[in-house]
Design a protein around this motif. Structure first.
Motif, short mmCIF file in Angstrom:
data_model
loop_
_atom_site.label_atom_id
_atom_site.label_comp_id
_atom_site.label_asym_id
_atom_site.label_seq_id
_atom_site.Cartn_x
_atom_site.Cartn_y
_atom_site.Cartn_z
N VAL A 1 0.84 -1.20 0.00
CA VAL A 1 0.00 0.00 0.00
C VAL A 1 0.89 1.26 0.00
CG1 VAL A 1 -1.70 1.31 1.36
CG2 VAL A 1 -1.95 -1.17 1.10
N LEU A 2 1.91 1.25 0.85
CA LEU A 2 2.81 2.41 0.92
C LEU A 2 3.55 2.63 -0.40
CD1 LEU A 2 4.62 2.51 4.39
CD2 LEU A 2 3.30 4.32 3.28
N GLN A 3 4.06 1.52 -0.97
CA GLN A 3 4.78 1.63 -2.26
C GLN A 3 3.91 2.26 -3.34
OE1 GLN A 3 5.79 -2.42 -3.12
NE2 GLN A 3 7.44 -2.45 -1.60
N HIS A 4 2.59 2.05 -3.24
CA HIS A 4 1.70 2.57 -4.26
C HIS A 4 1.03 3.88 -3.84
CE1 HIS A 4 2.28 -1.59 -5.57
NE2 HIS A 4 2.07 -1.11 -6.79
N GLY A 5 1.50 4.46 -2.74
CA GLY A 5 1.02 5.80 -2.33
C GLY A 5 -0.34 5.79 -1.64
N GLY A 6 -0.71 4.66 -1.07
CA GLY A 6 -2.04 4.56 -0.46
C GLY A 6 -2.03 4.63 1.06
N ARG A 7 -3.17 4.32 1.65
CA ARG A 7 -3.26 4.33 3.12
C ARG A 7 -4.29 3.31 3.61
NH1 ARG A 7 -6.31 9.89 2.67
NH2 ARG A 7 -4.25 10.78 2.57
N VAL A 8 -4.20 3.03 4.92
CA VAL A 8 -5.11 2.08 5.58
C VAL A 8 -6.14 2.87 6.38
CG1 VAL A 8 -5.14 0.39 7.48
CG2 VAL A 8 -3.46 0.16 5.64
N TYR A 9 -7.37 2.35 6.45
CA TYR A 9 -8.50 3.03 7.10
C TYR A 9 -8.44 2.81 8.62
CZ TYR A 9 -13.51 4.42 7.45
OH TYR A 9 -14.69 5.04 7.73
N LEU A 10 -8.38 3.91 9.38
CA LEU A 10 -8.24 3.80 10.85
C LEU A 10 -9.46 3.16 11.51
CD1 LEU A 10 -6.48 7.18 11.76
CD2 LEU A 10 -5.45 4.98 11.13
N ALA A 11 -10.65 3.38 10.94
CA ALA A 11 -11.86 2.82 11.57
C ALA A 11 -11.88 1.30 11.52
CB ALA A 11 -13.11 3.38 10.89
N LYS A 12 -11.04 0.72 10.67
CA LYS A 12 -11.02 -0.74 10.55
C LYS A 12 -9.76 -1.32 11.20
CE LYS A 12 -14.62 -0.53 7.77
NZ LYS A 12 -14.76 -0.93 6.39
N ASP A 13 -8.84 -0.43 11.58
CA ASP A 13 -7.50 -0.89 11.92
C ASP A 13 -7.37 -1.37 13.36
OD1 ASP A 13 -4.66 -1.21 11.60
OD2 ASP A 13 -4.46 0.59 12.85
N ALA A 14 -6.49 -2.37 13.56
CA ALA A 14 -6.19 -2.88 14.91
C ALA A 14 -4.70 -3.12 15.09
CB ALA A 14 -6.96 -4.18 15.14
N ARG A 15 -3.86 -2.82 14.06
CA ARG A 15 -2.48 -3.30 14.18
C ARG A 15 -1.43 -2.49 13.41
NH1 ARG A 15 -2.13 -3.36 9.13
NH2 ARG A 15 -0.11 -4.35 9.41
N LEU A 16 -1.82 -1.39 12.79
CA LEU A 16 -0.85 -0.58 12.03
C LEU A 16 0.22 -0.04 12.98
CD1 LEU A 16 -1.12 0.29 9.00
CD2 LEU A 16 -2.03 2.45 9.80
N SER A 17 1.44 0.20 12.47
CA SER A 17 2.47 0.77 13.35
C SER A 17 2.41 2.30 13.26
CB SER A 17 3.85 0.29 12.91
OG SER A 17 4.21 0.94 11.71
N ALA A 18 2.99 2.97 14.28
CA ALA A 18 2.99 4.43 14.32
C ALA A 18 3.73 4.99 13.11
CB ALA A 18 3.65 4.91 15.62
N GLU A 19 4.83 4.33 12.76
CA GLU A 19 5.65 4.81 11.64
C GLU A 19 4.88 4.74 10.32
OE1 GLU A 19 8.86 2.16 11.07
OE2 GLU A 19 10.06 3.60 9.93
#
Ligand SMILES: Cc1cc2nc3c(=O)[nH]c(=O)nc-3n(C[C@H](O)[C@H](O)[C@H](O)COP(=O)(O)OP(=O)(O)OC[C@H]3O[C@@H](n4cnc5c(N)ncnc54)[C@H](O)[C@@H]3O)c2cc1C
Length: 447
Positions: free
Chosen positions: A389-407
Protein backbone atom coordinates in the motif's frame (compact mmCIF):
# COMPACT_ATOMS: atom_id res chain seq x y z
CA UNK A 1 -22.23 8.70 37.43
CA UNK A 2 -21.76 4.89 37.84
CA UNK A 3 -18.81 3.36 36.01
CA UNK A 4 -18.62 -0.31 34.98
CA UNK A 5 -15.18 -1.86 34.48
CA UNK A 6 -15.38 -4.66 31.93
CA UNK A 7 -13.79 -6.17 28.81
CA UNK A 8 -14.95 -4.90 25.42
CA UNK A 9 -13.81 -4.99 21.81
CA UNK A 10 -14.65 -3.47 18.44
CA UNK A 11 -16.64 -5.33 15.78
CA UNK A 12 -13.66 -7.51 14.81
CA UNK A 13 -13.48 -8.81 18.42
CA UNK A 14 -9.75 -8.07 18.42
CA UNK A 15 -8.25 -6.71 20.59
CA UNK A 16 -10.31 -7.27 23.76
CA UNK A 17 -9.44 -4.74 26.48
CA UNK A 18 -10.56 -3.74 29.96
CA UNK A 19 -12.19 -0.31 29.97
CA UNK A 20 -14.26 1.78 32.39
CA UNK A 21 -17.66 2.32 30.79
CA UNK A 22 -19.86 5.30 31.57
CA UNK A 23 -23.31 5.68 29.99
CA UNK A 24 -24.77 9.21 30.31
CA UNK A 25 -28.53 9.54 29.78
CA UNK A 26 -28.67 13.08 28.48
CA UNK A 27 -26.62 15.64 26.61
CA UNK A 28 -26.37 17.70 29.81
CA UNK A 29 -24.74 14.69 31.55
CA UNK A 30 -21.92 14.54 29.02
CA UNK A 31 -19.05 15.84 31.11
CA UNK A 32 -15.40 15.16 31.40
CA UNK A 33 -14.60 13.89 34.85
CA UNK A 34 -11.97 11.37 33.80
CA UNK A 35 -8.33 12.24 33.14
CA UNK A 36 -8.47 10.55 29.75
CA UNK A 37 -11.45 9.33 27.80
CA UNK A 38 -12.87 8.43 24.41
CA UNK A 39 -16.44 8.45 23.08
CA UNK A 40 -17.98 5.22 21.78
CA UNK A 41 -21.09 5.01 19.61
CA UNK A 42 -22.18 1.54 18.51
CA UNK A 43 -18.69 -0.03 18.62
CA UNK A 44 -18.88 -0.89 14.90
CA UNK A 45 -15.34 0.24 14.21
CA UNK A 46 -13.41 -2.99 13.89
CA UNK A 47 -10.30 -2.49 16.01
CA UNK A 48 -9.35 -0.28 18.95
CA UNK A 49 -10.66 3.16 17.88
CA UNK A 50 -13.45 3.11 20.48
CA UNK A 51 -11.40 1.36 23.20
CA UNK A 52 -9.40 2.99 25.98
CA UNK A 53 -7.47 0.30 27.83
CA UNK A 54 -7.76 0.85 31.61
CA UNK A 55 -9.35 4.23 30.89
CA UNK A 56 -12.79 5.78 30.49
CA UNK A 57 -15.09 5.06 27.56
CA UNK A 58 -18.16 7.25 27.21
CA UNK A 59 -21.08 5.32 25.72
CA UNK A 60 -23.29 7.68 23.72
CA UNK A 61 -26.10 5.22 22.88
CA UNK A 62 -28.68 6.89 25.14
CA UNK A 63 -27.90 10.41 24.00
CA UNK A 64 -29.81 9.73 20.81
CA UNK A 65 -32.75 12.09 20.38
CA UNK A 66 -33.78 13.36 16.97
CA UNK A 67 -34.09 17.07 17.76
CA UNK A 68 -35.32 18.79 14.64
CA UNK A 69 -36.34 17.66 11.15
CA UNK A 70 -37.04 20.26 8.48
CA UNK A 71 -39.06 18.18 6.01
CA UNK A 72 -39.11 20.94 3.40
CA UNK A 73 -35.36 21.40 3.25
CA UNK A 74 -34.29 17.89 4.33
CA UNK A 75 -32.21 19.09 7.26
CA UNK A 76 -31.95 16.92 10.37
CA UNK A 77 -30.47 17.84 13.76
CA UNK A 78 -29.91 14.94 16.13
CA UNK A 79 -27.86 13.93 19.14
CA UNK A 80 -24.72 12.13 18.05
CA UNK A 81 -25.66 8.85 19.77
CA UNK A 82 -28.61 8.38 17.38
CA UNK A 83 -28.09 5.47 15.02
CA UNK A 84 -28.57 5.53 11.27
CA UNK A 85 -31.28 2.86 11.79
CA UNK A 86 -33.24 5.26 14.03
CA UNK A 87 -32.76 8.10 11.57
CA UNK A 88 -33.77 6.05 8.52
CA UNK A 89 -36.98 4.94 10.24
CA UNK A 90 -37.90 8.61 10.62
CA UNK A 91 -36.76 10.06 7.28
CA UNK A 92 -37.42 7.40 4.61
CA UNK A 93 -41.25 7.52 4.97
CA UNK A 94 -40.97 11.31 4.49
CA UNK A 95 -39.06 10.96 1.20
CA UNK A 96 -35.54 11.66 2.47
CA UNK A 97 -32.39 9.55 2.66
CA UNK A 98 -28.89 9.74 4.13
CA UNK A 99 -26.44 11.50 1.79
CA UNK A 100 -23.78 8.88 2.61
CA UNK A 101 -24.14 5.56 4.41
CA UNK A 102 -21.68 2.86 5.40
CA UNK A 103 -22.52 -0.85 4.94
CA UNK A 104 -24.37 -1.10 8.28
CA UNK A 105 -27.11 1.07 9.75
CA UNK A 106 -26.14 0.08 13.30
CA UNK A 107 -23.67 2.95 13.66
CA UNK A 108 -24.07 6.26 15.44
CA UNK A 109 -24.06 9.71 13.86
CA UNK A 110 -21.01 10.58 16.00
CA UNK A 111 -19.18 7.49 14.71
CA UNK A 112 -19.98 8.48 11.11
CA UNK A 113 -18.53 11.96 11.61
CA UNK A 114 -15.49 10.80 13.61
CA UNK A 115 -14.55 8.22 10.94
CA UNK A 116 -15.81 10.44 8.07
CA UNK A 117 -17.39 7.32 6.65
CA UNK A 118 -17.82 6.73 2.93
CA UNK A 119 -20.43 4.78 1.00
CA UNK A 120 -20.83 3.23 -2.43
CA UNK A 121 -21.40 6.75 -3.80
CA UNK A 122 -18.11 8.33 -2.70
CA UNK A 123 -17.02 8.86 -6.31
CA UNK A 124 -20.14 11.05 -6.81
CA UNK A 125 -21.00 12.51 -3.41
CA UNK A 126 -17.85 12.45 -1.25
CA UNK A 127 -17.80 11.30 2.36
CA UNK A 128 -20.11 11.91 5.34
CA UNK A 129 -18.41 15.10 6.53
CA UNK A 130 -19.13 16.84 3.22
CA UNK A 131 -22.85 16.79 4.12
CA UNK A 132 -22.58 17.86 7.77
CA UNK A 133 -23.77 21.44 8.22
CA UNK A 134 -22.73 21.85 11.88
CA UNK A 135 -21.52 20.03 15.00
CA UNK A 136 -22.07 20.83 18.66
CA UNK A 137 -19.02 19.72 20.59
CA UNK A 138 -17.80 19.36 24.13
CA UNK A 139 -14.13 20.22 24.34
CA UNK A 140 -11.38 19.17 26.76
CA UNK A 141 -11.88 22.25 28.97
CA UNK A 142 -15.59 21.40 29.30
CA UNK A 143 -16.74 24.22 27.02
CA UNK A 144 -19.43 23.61 24.41
CA UNK A 145 -18.90 25.04 20.95
CA UNK A 146 -20.53 24.97 17.54
CA UNK A 147 -18.35 24.29 14.57
CA UNK A 148 -19.07 24.08 10.86
CA UNK A 149 -17.14 24.67 7.64
CA UNK A 150 -17.79 28.41 8.15
CA UNK A 151 -17.50 28.70 11.96
CA UNK A 152 -14.46 27.27 13.80
CA UNK A 153 -13.60 25.57 10.53
CA UNK A 154 -10.26 24.19 11.69
CA UNK A 155 -11.90 22.38 14.63
CA UNK A 156 -14.61 21.09 12.27
CA UNK A 157 -12.17 19.58 9.76
CA UNK A 158 -9.98 18.14 12.52
CA UNK A 159 -13.09 16.46 14.00
CA UNK A 160 -14.40 15.08 10.68
CA UNK A 161 -12.30 11.92 10.43
CA UNK A 162 -10.55 12.78 13.73
CA UNK A 163 -11.54 9.49 15.43
CA UNK A 164 -13.02 11.18 18.51
CA UNK A 165 -9.70 12.76 19.47
CA UNK A 166 -10.69 16.43 19.35
CA UNK A 167 -13.71 16.23 21.70
CA UNK A 168 -17.14 14.70 22.19
CA UNK A 169 -19.56 15.33 19.37
CA UNK A 170 -22.88 16.11 21.08
CA UNK A 171 -25.12 17.02 18.14
CA UNK A 172 -24.94 16.78 14.36
CA UNK A 173 -26.87 18.78 11.74
CA UNK A 174 -27.02 16.89 8.46
CA UNK A 175 -28.28 17.69 4.95
CA UNK A 176 -30.31 14.79 3.54
CA UNK A 177 -31.07 13.82 -0.06
CA UNK A 178 -34.57 13.45 -1.54
CA UNK A 179 -35.92 10.05 -2.69
CA UNK A 180 -39.17 9.09 -4.41
CA UNK A 181 -39.65 5.72 -2.67
CA UNK A 182 -37.69 3.14 -0.67
CA UNK A 183 -36.65 0.95 -3.64
CA UNK A 184 -33.33 0.76 -5.47
CA UNK A 185 -32.88 0.00 -9.15
CA UNK A 186 -29.90 -2.36 -9.38
CA UNK A 187 -27.82 -3.83 -12.18
CA UNK A 188 -25.03 -6.44 -11.97
CA UNK A 189 -22.13 -6.92 -14.38
CA UNK A 190 -19.78 -9.87 -14.07
CA UNK A 191 -16.04 -9.67 -14.78
CA UNK A 192 -13.83 -12.70 -15.37
CA UNK A 193 -10.58 -10.99 -14.35
CA UNK A 194 -9.20 -7.94 -12.55
CA UNK A 195 -8.60 -6.20 -15.90
CA UNK A 196 -12.26 -6.62 -16.80
CA UNK A 197 -13.36 -5.55 -13.33
CA UNK A 198 -11.39 -2.28 -13.54
CA UNK A 199 -12.67 -1.78 -17.09
CA UNK A 200 -16.26 -2.01 -15.86
CA UNK A 201 -15.66 0.27 -12.88
CA UNK A 202 -14.18 2.92 -15.15
CA UNK A 203 -16.93 2.62 -17.77
CA UNK A 204 -19.05 5.80 -17.58
CA UNK A 205 -21.80 4.04 -19.56
CA UNK A 206 -22.58 1.63 -16.72
CA UNK A 207 -21.53 3.78 -13.76
CA UNK A 208 -24.32 4.68 -11.34
CA UNK A 209 -24.68 6.80 -8.19
CA UNK A 210 -23.84 3.72 -6.07
CA UNK A 211 -21.17 1.38 -7.46
CA UNK A 212 -19.31 -1.41 -5.69
CA UNK A 213 -17.62 -4.65 -6.72
CA UNK A 214 -17.52 -8.00 -4.98
CA UNK A 215 -14.28 -9.88 -5.66
CA UNK A 216 -13.66 -13.62 -5.50
CA UNK A 217 -10.64 -13.43 -3.21
CA UNK A 218 -9.80 -17.11 -3.79
CA UNK A 219 -9.45 -16.83 -7.56
CA UNK A 220 -5.90 -16.85 -8.89
CA UNK A 221 -3.96 -17.00 -12.18
CA UNK A 222 -5.88 -15.62 -15.15
CA UNK A 223 -9.03 -15.39 -12.98
CA UNK A 224 -7.34 -13.27 -10.29
CA UNK A 225 -9.71 -10.44 -9.32
CA UNK A 226 -12.80 -11.88 -11.02
CA UNK A 227 -15.99 -10.48 -9.53
CA UNK A 228 -19.30 -8.75 -9.93
CA UNK A 229 -19.78 -4.98 -10.28
CA UNK A 230 -23.04 -3.90 -8.67
CA UNK A 231 -24.51 -0.55 -9.68
CA UNK A 232 -27.65 1.10 -8.38
CA UNK A 233 -29.65 4.25 -7.78
CA UNK A 234 -32.78 5.29 -5.89
CA UNK A 235 -35.66 4.17 -8.09
CA UNK A 236 -37.93 6.73 -9.72
CA UNK A 237 -41.74 6.43 -9.52
CA UNK A 238 -41.74 4.98 -13.06
CA UNK A 239 -39.11 2.39 -12.19
CA UNK A 240 -40.87 1.33 -8.99
CA UNK A 241 -44.65 1.64 -9.21
CA UNK A 242 -46.31 0.91 -5.86
CA UNK A 243 -47.22 -2.76 -6.51
CA UNK A 244 -43.69 -3.67 -7.64
CA UNK A 245 -41.80 -2.50 -4.56
CA UNK A 246 -39.41 -5.00 -3.10
CA UNK A 247 -39.74 -6.11 0.54
CA UNK A 248 -36.80 -6.53 2.94
CA UNK A 249 -35.81 -10.10 3.89
CA UNK A 250 -36.35 -11.51 7.40
CA UNK A 251 -33.54 -11.07 9.95
CA UNK A 252 -31.41 -14.09 10.97
CA UNK A 253 -28.91 -14.64 13.76
CA UNK A 254 -25.60 -16.43 14.33
CA UNK A 255 -26.23 -17.73 17.85
CA UNK A 256 -22.69 -18.79 18.75
CA UNK A 257 -19.07 -18.66 17.58
CA UNK A 258 -18.23 -20.75 14.53
CA UNK A 259 -15.39 -23.25 15.12
CA UNK A 260 -11.99 -22.08 13.83
CA UNK A 261 -11.98 -24.58 10.92
CA UNK A 262 -15.38 -23.55 9.50
CA UNK A 263 -13.96 -20.82 7.27
CA UNK A 264 -11.19 -22.44 5.24
CA UNK A 265 -9.94 -22.09 1.65
CA UNK A 266 -12.23 -24.94 0.56
CA UNK A 267 -15.46 -23.64 2.10
CA UNK A 268 -14.80 -20.05 1.03
CA UNK A 269 -13.75 -21.15 -2.47
CA UNK A 270 -17.01 -23.11 -2.84
CA UNK A 271 -19.11 -20.20 -1.53
CA UNK A 272 -17.36 -17.73 -3.84
CA UNK A 273 -17.89 -19.91 -6.92
CA UNK A 274 -21.62 -20.13 -6.16
CA UNK A 275 -21.92 -16.42 -5.39
CA UNK A 276 -20.09 -15.49 -8.58
CA UNK A 277 -22.48 -17.63 -10.66
CA UNK A 278 -25.61 -16.42 -8.90
CA UNK A 279 -24.93 -12.67 -8.67
CA UNK A 280 -22.95 -12.43 -11.90
CA UNK A 281 -25.79 -14.25 -13.68
CA UNK A 282 -28.30 -11.47 -12.93
CA UNK A 283 -28.14 -9.80 -16.32
CA UNK A 284 -31.35 -7.75 -16.15
CA UNK A 285 -31.87 -4.69 -13.92
CA UNK A 286 -33.97 -5.49 -10.84
CA UNK A 287 -35.61 -3.73 -7.89
CA UNK A 288 -34.35 -4.17 -4.37
CA UNK A 289 -35.56 -2.70 -1.09
CA UNK A 290 -32.99 -0.22 0.25
CA UNK A 291 -32.33 -2.28 3.39
CA UNK A 292 -30.84 -5.42 1.77
CA UNK A 293 -29.22 -3.22 -0.88
CA UNK A 294 -27.26 -1.01 1.52
CA UNK A 295 -27.10 -3.28 4.57
CA UNK A 296 -26.97 -6.95 3.48
CA UNK A 297 -25.03 -8.03 6.57
CA UNK A 298 -27.43 -6.35 8.99
CA UNK A 299 -29.92 -9.16 8.22
CA UNK A 300 -27.64 -11.59 10.10
CA UNK A 301 -27.31 -10.53 13.74
CA UNK A 302 -23.87 -11.17 15.26
CA UNK A 303 -22.33 -12.19 11.93
CA UNK A 304 -18.91 -11.37 13.41
CA UNK A 305 -19.15 -14.67 15.37
CA UNK A 306 -18.65 -16.45 12.06
CA UNK A 307 -14.92 -15.75 12.39
CA UNK A 308 -14.59 -17.69 15.64
CA UNK A 309 -13.53 -16.67 19.14
CA UNK A 310 -10.20 -15.15 18.18
CA UNK A 311 -11.89 -12.56 16.01
CA UNK A 312 -10.80 -11.08 12.73
CA UNK A 313 -9.17 -8.05 11.14
CA UNK A 314 -10.80 -6.08 8.40
CA UNK A 315 -7.96 -4.78 6.27
CA UNK A 316 -9.16 -1.79 4.26
CA UNK A 317 -6.82 0.32 2.20
CA UNK A 318 -7.07 2.81 -0.65
CA UNK A 319 -4.65 3.07 -3.58
CA UNK A 320 -4.62 6.28 -5.66
CA UNK A 321 -5.94 6.15 -9.23
CA UNK A 322 -2.55 6.28 -10.95
CA UNK A 323 -1.25 3.11 -9.28
CA UNK A 324 -4.56 1.48 -8.33
CA UNK A 325 -4.58 -1.41 -10.80
CA UNK A 326 -0.99 -2.49 -10.06
CA UNK A 327 -1.45 -2.00 -6.32
CA UNK A 328 -4.72 -3.93 -6.04
CA UNK A 329 -3.28 -6.70 -8.23
CA UNK A 330 -0.21 -6.98 -5.99
CA UNK A 331 -2.41 -7.10 -2.89
CA UNK A 332 -4.65 -9.83 -4.33
CA UNK A 333 -1.62 -11.84 -5.46
CA UNK A 334 -0.08 -11.64 -1.99
CA UNK A 335 -3.41 -12.67 -0.47
CA UNK A 336 -4.15 -15.61 -2.75
CA UNK A 337 -0.51 -16.77 -2.41
CA UNK A 338 -0.86 -16.76 1.39
CA UNK A 339 -3.79 -19.21 1.26
CA UNK A 340 -5.40 -17.19 4.01
CA UNK A 341 -9.01 -16.98 2.94
CA UNK A 342 -10.84 -13.68 3.06
CA UNK A 343 -14.55 -14.30 3.35
CA UNK A 344 -15.27 -10.84 2.05
CA UNK A 345 -13.40 -8.83 -0.57
CA UNK A 346 -14.96 -5.59 -1.74
CA UNK A 347 -13.62 -2.97 -4.14
CA UNK A 348 -15.03 0.57 -4.30
CA UNK A 349 -14.12 3.61 -6.30
CA UNK A 350 -13.40 6.72 -4.24
CA UNK A 351 -13.63 10.31 -5.45
CA UNK A 352 -11.51 13.31 -4.50
CA UNK A 353 -10.06 13.63 -1.01
CA UNK A 354 -12.21 15.75 1.33
CA UNK A 355 -11.14 18.41 3.84
CA UNK A 356 -11.05 16.16 6.93
CA UNK A 357 -7.37 16.16 7.85
CA UNK A 358 -7.28 12.53 9.03
CA UNK A 359 -10.00 11.29 6.69
CA UNK A 360 -9.32 8.06 4.86
CA UNK A 361 -10.73 8.55 1.33
CA UNK A 362 -8.57 9.77 -1.57
CA UNK A 363 -9.25 9.54 -5.30
CA UNK A 364 -8.59 5.91 -6.13
CA UNK A 365 -9.81 2.41 -5.29
CA UNK A 366 -10.42 0.95 -1.87
CA UNK A 367 -10.15 -2.76 -1.14
CA UNK A 368 -11.62 -4.30 2.05
CA UNK A 369 -10.74 -7.83 3.21
CA UNK A 370 -12.06 -9.74 6.25
CA UNK A 371 -9.33 -12.01 7.59
CA UNK A 372 -9.83 -14.36 10.55
CA UNK A 373 -7.12 -14.41 13.20
CA UNK A 374 -5.72 -17.94 13.44
CA UNK A 375 -2.10 -17.23 14.31
CA UNK A 376 0.60 -14.54 14.17
CA UNK A 377 1.20 -15.34 10.50
CA UNK A 378 -1.77 -13.11 9.69
CA UNK A 379 0.02 -10.07 11.13
CA UNK A 380 3.13 -10.86 9.05
CA UNK A 381 0.91 -10.95 5.95
CA UNK A 382 -0.76 -7.66 6.90
CA UNK A 383 2.64 -5.98 7.33
CA UNK A 384 3.47 -7.08 3.78
CA UNK A 385 0.17 -5.63 2.57
CA UNK A 386 1.08 -2.33 4.31
CA UNK A 387 4.35 -2.23 2.36
CA UNK A 388 2.49 -2.73 -0.92
CA UNK A 389 0.00 0.00 0.00
CA UNK A 390 2.81 2.41 0.92
CA UNK A 391 4.78 1.63 -2.26
CA UNK A 392 1.70 2.57 -4.26
CA UNK A 393 1.02 5.80 -2.33
CA UNK A 394 -2.04 4.56 -0.46
CA UNK A 395 -3.26 4.33 3.12
CA UNK A 396 -5.11 2.08 5.58
CA UNK A 397 -8.50 3.03 7.10
CA UNK A 398 -8.24 3.80 10.85
CA UNK A 399 -11.86 2.82 11.57
CA UNK A 400 -11.02 -0.74 10.55
CA UNK A 401 -7.50 -0.89 11.92
CA UNK A 402 -6.19 -2.88 14.91
CA UNK A 403 -2.48 -3.30 14.18
CA UNK A 404 -0.85 -0.58 12.03
CA UNK A 405 2.47 0.77 13.35
CA UNK A 406 2.99 4.43 14.32
CA UNK A 407 5.65 4.81 11.64
CA UNK A 408 3.43 3.44 8.87
CA UNK A 409 0.54 5.62 10.03
CA UNK A 410 2.70 8.78 9.71
CA UNK A 411 3.79 7.81 6.22
CA UNK A 412 0.21 7.19 5.15
CA UNK A 413 -1.39 10.32 6.62
CA UNK A 414 0.67 13.31 5.40
CA UNK A 415 -1.79 15.86 6.87
CA UNK A 416 -1.17 14.52 10.39
CA UNK A 417 1.12 17.38 11.52
CA UNK A 418 -1.48 19.93 10.43
CA UNK A 419 -4.14 17.98 12.36
CA UNK A 420 -1.88 17.70 15.43
CA UNK A 421 -1.42 21.48 15.65
CA UNK A 422 -5.23 21.83 15.92
CA UNK A 423 -5.51 18.93 18.37
CA UNK A 424 -2.88 20.57 20.61
CA UNK A 425 -4.76 23.85 20.50
CA UNK A 426 -8.09 22.37 21.63
CA UNK A 427 -6.83 19.48 23.76
CA UNK A 428 -3.33 20.43 24.97
CA UNK A 429 -3.26 17.68 27.60
CA UNK A 430 -4.42 15.00 25.21
CA UNK A 431 -7.44 14.10 27.34
CA UNK A 432 -9.21 12.56 24.38
CA UNK A 433 -7.14 9.47 23.86
CA UNK A 434 -7.93 5.91 22.75
CA UNK A 435 -6.07 2.63 22.47
CA UNK A 436 -5.79 3.34 18.73
CA UNK A 437 -4.35 6.82 19.26
CA UNK A 438 -1.73 5.58 21.74
CA UNK A 439 -0.75 2.65 19.51
CA UNK A 440 -0.28 5.02 16.58
CA UNK A 441 1.35 7.76 18.66
CA UNK A 442 -1.44 10.15 17.64
CA UNK A 443 -1.67 13.26 19.77
CA UNK A 444 1.48 12.85 21.83
CA UNK A 445 2.52 10.50 24.59
CA UNK A 446 0.54 11.80 27.57
CA UNK A 447 -3.15 11.14 28.08
C1 LIG B 1 -20.73 -4.28 8.68
C2 LIG B 1 -19.97 -2.99 8.66
C3 LIG B 1 -19.90 -2.28 7.48
C4 LIG B 1 -19.20 -1.06 7.44
N1 LIG B 1 -19.15 -0.40 6.25
C5 LIG B 1 -18.48 0.77 6.17
C6 LIG B 1 -18.45 1.49 4.95
O1 LIG B 1 -19.02 1.08 3.95
N2 LIG B 1 -17.79 2.68 4.94
C7 LIG B 1 -17.17 3.18 6.05
O2 LIG B 1 -16.59 4.26 5.97
N3 LIG B 1 -17.19 2.51 7.22
C8 LIG B 1 -17.82 1.32 7.30
N4 LIG B 1 -17.87 0.64 8.50
C9 LIG B 1 -17.19 1.22 9.66
C10 LIG B 1 -18.12 2.09 10.51
O3 LIG B 1 -19.00 2.82 9.71
C11 LIG B 1 -17.29 3.09 11.31
O4 LIG B 1 -16.33 2.42 12.08
C12 LIG B 1 -18.12 3.98 12.25
O5 LIG B 1 -17.25 4.89 12.88
C13 LIG B 1 -18.81 3.15 13.33
O6 LIG B 1 -19.69 3.98 14.08
P1 LIG B 1 -19.96 3.64 15.62
O7 LIG B 1 -21.07 4.48 16.10
O8 LIG B 1 -20.10 2.19 15.80
O9 LIG B 1 -18.60 4.18 16.22
P2 LIG B 1 -17.59 3.48 17.24
O10 LIG B 1 -17.04 2.25 16.64
O11 LIG B 1 -18.22 3.38 18.57
O12 LIG B 1 -16.45 4.60 17.26
C14 LIG B 1 -15.70 4.85 16.08
C15 LIG B 1 -14.92 6.16 16.27
O13 LIG B 1 -15.85 7.24 16.39
C16 LIG B 1 -15.61 7.96 17.59
N5 LIG B 1 -16.90 8.45 18.09
C17 LIG B 1 -18.08 7.78 18.18
N6 LIG B 1 -19.03 8.58 18.68
C18 LIG B 1 -18.45 9.78 18.94
C19 LIG B 1 -18.91 11.01 19.50
N7 LIG B 1 -20.17 11.21 19.88
N8 LIG B 1 -18.01 12.01 19.62
C20 LIG B 1 -16.72 11.86 19.23
N9 LIG B 1 -16.24 10.74 18.71
C21 LIG B 1 -17.10 9.69 18.55
C22 LIG B 1 -14.97 6.96 18.53
O14 LIG B 1 -14.19 7.61 19.51
C23 LIG B 1 -14.11 6.15 17.57
O15 LIG B 1 -12.89 6.79 17.34
C24 LIG B 1 -18.57 -0.57 8.60
C25 LIG B 1 -18.63 -1.28 9.80
C26 LIG B 1 -19.33 -2.49 9.83
C27 LIG B 1 -19.41 -3.27 11.12
Amino acid sequence: MPVLTTSISGWGRYPVQTCELERPERYADLRLDAACLIARGQGRSYGDAALNENGRVLLTGRVNRLLDFDMEQGILRAEAGATLAEILAAIVPQGWFLPVTPGTKFVSLGGCVAADVHGKNHHHDGSFGAHVLALEMILADGSRVTCSPAENGELFWATVGGMGLTGIIGEVTLKLIPIKNSSMMVRHHSAGSLEQLFGLMQDAAIDDRYTVAWIDSMASGSRLGRGVVMCGHHASMQEAPLDSRAKPARARNIPRDFPAWALNPLSIGAFNALYYQREGGKREPFLSDYLPYFYPLDAIANWNRMYGKQGFVQYQCVIPDATAFDGIKALLQELSGSRRPSFLAVLKRLGAQGKGLLSFPMAGYTLALDLPIRDDGLFTLLNKLDEIVLQHGGRVYLAKDARLSAETFRAMYPRYEQWLAIKNKFDPQNRFSSSLSRRLGIGGTHG
